[in-house]
Design an enzyme around this catalytic site. Sequence first.
Site, mmCIF file in Angstrom:
data_model
loop_
_atom_site.group_PDB
_atom_site.id
_atom_site.type_symbol
_atom_site.label_atom_id
_atom_site.label_comp_id
_atom_site.label_asym_id
_atom_site.label_seq_id
_atom_site.Cartn_x
_atom_site.Cartn_y
_atom_site.Cartn_z
ATOM 1 N N HIS A 1 76.699 -111.524 77.094
ATOM 2 C CA HIS A 1 76.520 -110.413 78.030
ATOM 3 C C HIS A 1 76.827 -110.859 79.449
ATOM 4 O O HIS A 1 76.778 -112.054 79.775
ATOM 5 C CB HIS A 1 75.082 -109.882 77.953
ATOM 6 C CG HIS A 1 74.041 -110.958 78.023
ATOM 7 N ND1 HIS A 1 73.510 -111.404 79.218
ATOM 8 C CD2 HIS A 1 73.448 -111.706 77.058
ATOM 9 C CE1 HIS A 1 72.632 -112.361 78.983
ATOM 10 N NE2 HIS A 1 72.569 -112.574 77.678
ATOM 11 N N HIS A 41 70.905 -108.375 81.460
ATOM 12 C CA HIS A 41 71.938 -107.678 80.691
ATOM 13 C C HIS A 41 72.583 -106.653 81.609
ATOM 14 O O HIS A 41 72.036 -105.578 81.832
ATOM 15 C CB HIS A 41 71.343 -106.999 79.449
ATOM 16 C CG HIS A 41 70.784 -107.960 78.454
ATOM 17 N ND1 HIS A 41 69.777 -107.640 77.568
ATOM 18 C CD2 HIS A 41 71.076 -109.255 78.204
ATOM 19 C CE1 HIS A 41 69.486 -108.682 76.806
ATOM 20 N NE2 HIS A 41 70.264 -109.684 77.188
ATOM 21 N N GLU A 87 74.231 -121.428 73.883
ATOM 22 C CA GLU A 87 74.575 -120.484 74.951
ATOM 23 C C GLU A 87 74.799 -121.227 76.256
ATOM 24 O O GLU A 87 74.113 -122.201 76.566
ATOM 25 C CB GLU A 87 73.443 -119.464 75.114
ATOM 26 C CG GLU A 87 73.650 -118.454 76.222
ATOM 27 C CD GLU A 87 72.489 -117.484 76.336
ATOM 28 O OE1 GLU A 87 72.654 -116.416 76.941
ATOM 29 O OE2 GLU A 87 71.388 -117.809 75.808
ATOM 30 N N ASP A 131 65.483 -120.906 74.095
ATOM 31 C CA ASP A 131 66.259 -120.081 75.032
ATOM 32 C C ASP A 131 65.375 -119.789 76.236
ATOM 33 O O ASP A 131 64.395 -119.050 76.139
ATOM 34 C CB ASP A 131 66.681 -118.783 74.331
ATOM 35 C CG ASP A 131 67.653 -117.961 75.171
ATOM 36 O OD1 ASP A 131 67.942 -118.369 76.303
ATOM 37 O OD2 ASP A 131 68.120 -116.915 74.671
ATOM 38 N N ASP A 166 71.150 -118.433 82.191
ATOM 39 C CA ASP A 166 70.700 -118.163 80.816
ATOM 40 C C ASP A 166 71.386 -119.173 79.905
ATOM 41 O O ASP A 166 72.608 -119.159 79.767
ATOM 42 C CB ASP A 166 71.070 -116.727 80.436
ATOM 43 C CG ASP A 166 70.519 -116.334 79.074
ATOM 44 O OD1 ASP A 166 69.825 -117.151 78.448
ATOM 45 O OD2 ASP A 166 70.795 -115.195 78.638
ATOM 46 N N GLU A 212 77.145 -116.645 74.362
ATOM 47 C CA GLU A 212 76.228 -117.148 73.339
ATOM 48 C C GLU A 212 76.702 -116.715 71.957
ATOM 49 O O GLU A 212 77.255 -115.626 71.784
ATOM 50 C CB GLU A 212 74.802 -116.649 73.582
ATOM 51 C CG GLU A 212 74.641 -115.149 73.623
ATOM 52 C CD GLU A 212 73.208 -114.736 73.905
ATOM 53 O OE1 GLU A 212 72.284 -115.446 73.458
ATOM 54 O OE2 GLU A 212 73.015 -113.706 74.586
#
Length: 505
Positions: A358, A366, A486, A268, A279, A391
Site C-alpha cells: 500500500h 493506508h 515488508e 510487523d 512500515d 509487502e
Amino acid sequence: QMCIRDRYQRRVRGESSETMATEMAVDSTAEPNPAPEQSEGQTLTAAQKKRLRKKKAAAAKAAGGEEEMDGAVGEMDGAVGENSGAAGEPGELSAAQKKRLRKKKAASGLKIANAGKTVVHDCIQTDPPSIPVAELFPDGNFPFGEEVEYKNTCGAAENCTDNTWRWSSAEKREQERLEKPMYDVMRQASEVHRQVRQYVYTLIKPGMLLIEMCEKLENMTRQLVNENGLQAGVGFPTGCSINHCAAHFTPNENDTTVLQPGDVMKVDFGVQIEGRIIDCAFTVICGRNDPQYDHITAKFDPLLAAVKDATNTGIAEAGIDVRLGDIGAAIQEVMESYEVEFEDGTKQVKCCQNLNGHSIDPYRIHAGKSVPIVKGREMTKMEEGEVYAIETFGSTGKGYVKEDMECSHYMKNFDVDFVNVRLPRARALLAHIDRHYGTLAFCRRFLARDGQTKYLLALRNLCELGIVDPYPPLCDIKGSYVAQYEHTIALRPTCKEVLSRGPDY
C-alpha cells in the site's frame, strides 16, 4: 590631495602650465608611500587581515584555480601568524576563527561513507539500546537506505518507460536537495526501526509471553524515537501473528499466549516521526537458532526464502510510472516457484491474493493505492514522490485470508469529518483518540496503558457510527503457515530508496 591643492593654488597665482606639468611627471615617477597594511613592525587589524586574505585568494583563483588558491590562503595564514608573533601579541582568535575551529573539532569524530551520503558517528549505541537515535546523529545526517536506480524497462515490455535519465538530471537532483528535510525524517525513523528489530531478535525465544515481547518492543521504540505525542512515537501496534494468522494480531491486555518452538511469527511494527511512517515486517521461526529444535524449525526455511525473494522482486520492479498490476505479476511468479516439504507431502508456496502492499501518506498508513501480490489488471501507476510499503505474504494453505479471532487493531476513519456522538463516554473516548493517536492505528493495550477503563462499549459505539474502523486478525485455514516480509520505499526524483533496508534483510 595635498599635491592637487598646491597645484590649484599655484594656478590661481598665475604660474605656468609647463612648470606644473614637470612637477606632475616627477610625482608619477616617485615611489609611492608604503600602505599602512604593509609597514614593517606594525600589527594588522582583523579587518586588514581579512581583506588581505581575500585579495590573495582572488589573485590565486584567477591565476591557477583551486590548488593555488588554497596555497595562497595557507601562506597568508602563516604570514598573519608570524605578524602577530612578532608584535608580541598573545594570538587570541577572532570569533570567526573560533567558530571554524569548533566545526573542525566536531567533524573530527565523523566518518563520511558512500560518497558523502551516509554519516557514521564514532558514538556507539548501548546494548540494549538506550540512546535516542537523534543524539547519535546530532548533525541531522542519518544513514541512507539502499539507493536503487530506476530501471529502463518498468514492468511489462509494452509499458516500457525510460527512467534512467533521472539519476544524472541536474533538475531532479536540485528538487531532491530541496526535499532533503523530509527524507531525513524518514531516515531517522528507519534507523530507529533497524536498531529496535536488532534488539527484538534477542528477545524471541520459546516460552516467552507475546504481550511481554510486544511491550518491550514498543517501549524501546518510544525511547529511541524520543516519543513526543503525535510528533514522534510508535507508528501502529506491534503485529505478532502466528502460524496460519497472517496479519493484524496483537495481544490484548491479560493475553496469555506463549511462544512455542516452531511457531512462524510475523513481526510487523512501525515508527513515525512528524507523521512519516516506516512500515516494515519480518518473519521469525521461534527456536530456529537453537540446534535442539532443528527437526521442527528447519523445514520452514524455504517458506521464508520464498517470501523474502518475492518482496525483493517487488522492490526491484517498483518505480515511477510502473503499473501496479505488473508488480503483482512479477511477485507471484517468484513466490510460486518455491515449495515446502512437510511430513505429509510437498506444498507449493502461494501468494495470499487478498493481501496487498500500500501507499503511505503522513499520518495515514493506508493512503489509497494498493500494490497487489498476484497478477491482475490494475493499471494504476506509481508516481514520483510517493512512499510505498512493499509487502508480500506466502502461505502453505489456500492463499486466501478471512477475518477471524478477537479484534485488537483499530484506526480512526481518515475521511470522516463530523459525526454527532450522543454517548458521553464515547465522546470522551473520541477526544482521547484525537489527542493521542489522530488517524494513526491503535489497539486496546494502548488505551489501557493510557489509563482508559471500561471503554469497550464506547469503542463499539464509535465503530458502529463509522468514526473508528476495526481491523480484526486475518487468517488462512488452520494448520497452514504464513510468512511475511515488508519494506518501505520512497520514489525519489532521481532514484528509489529502500528506507528500511538493513543488514538483516
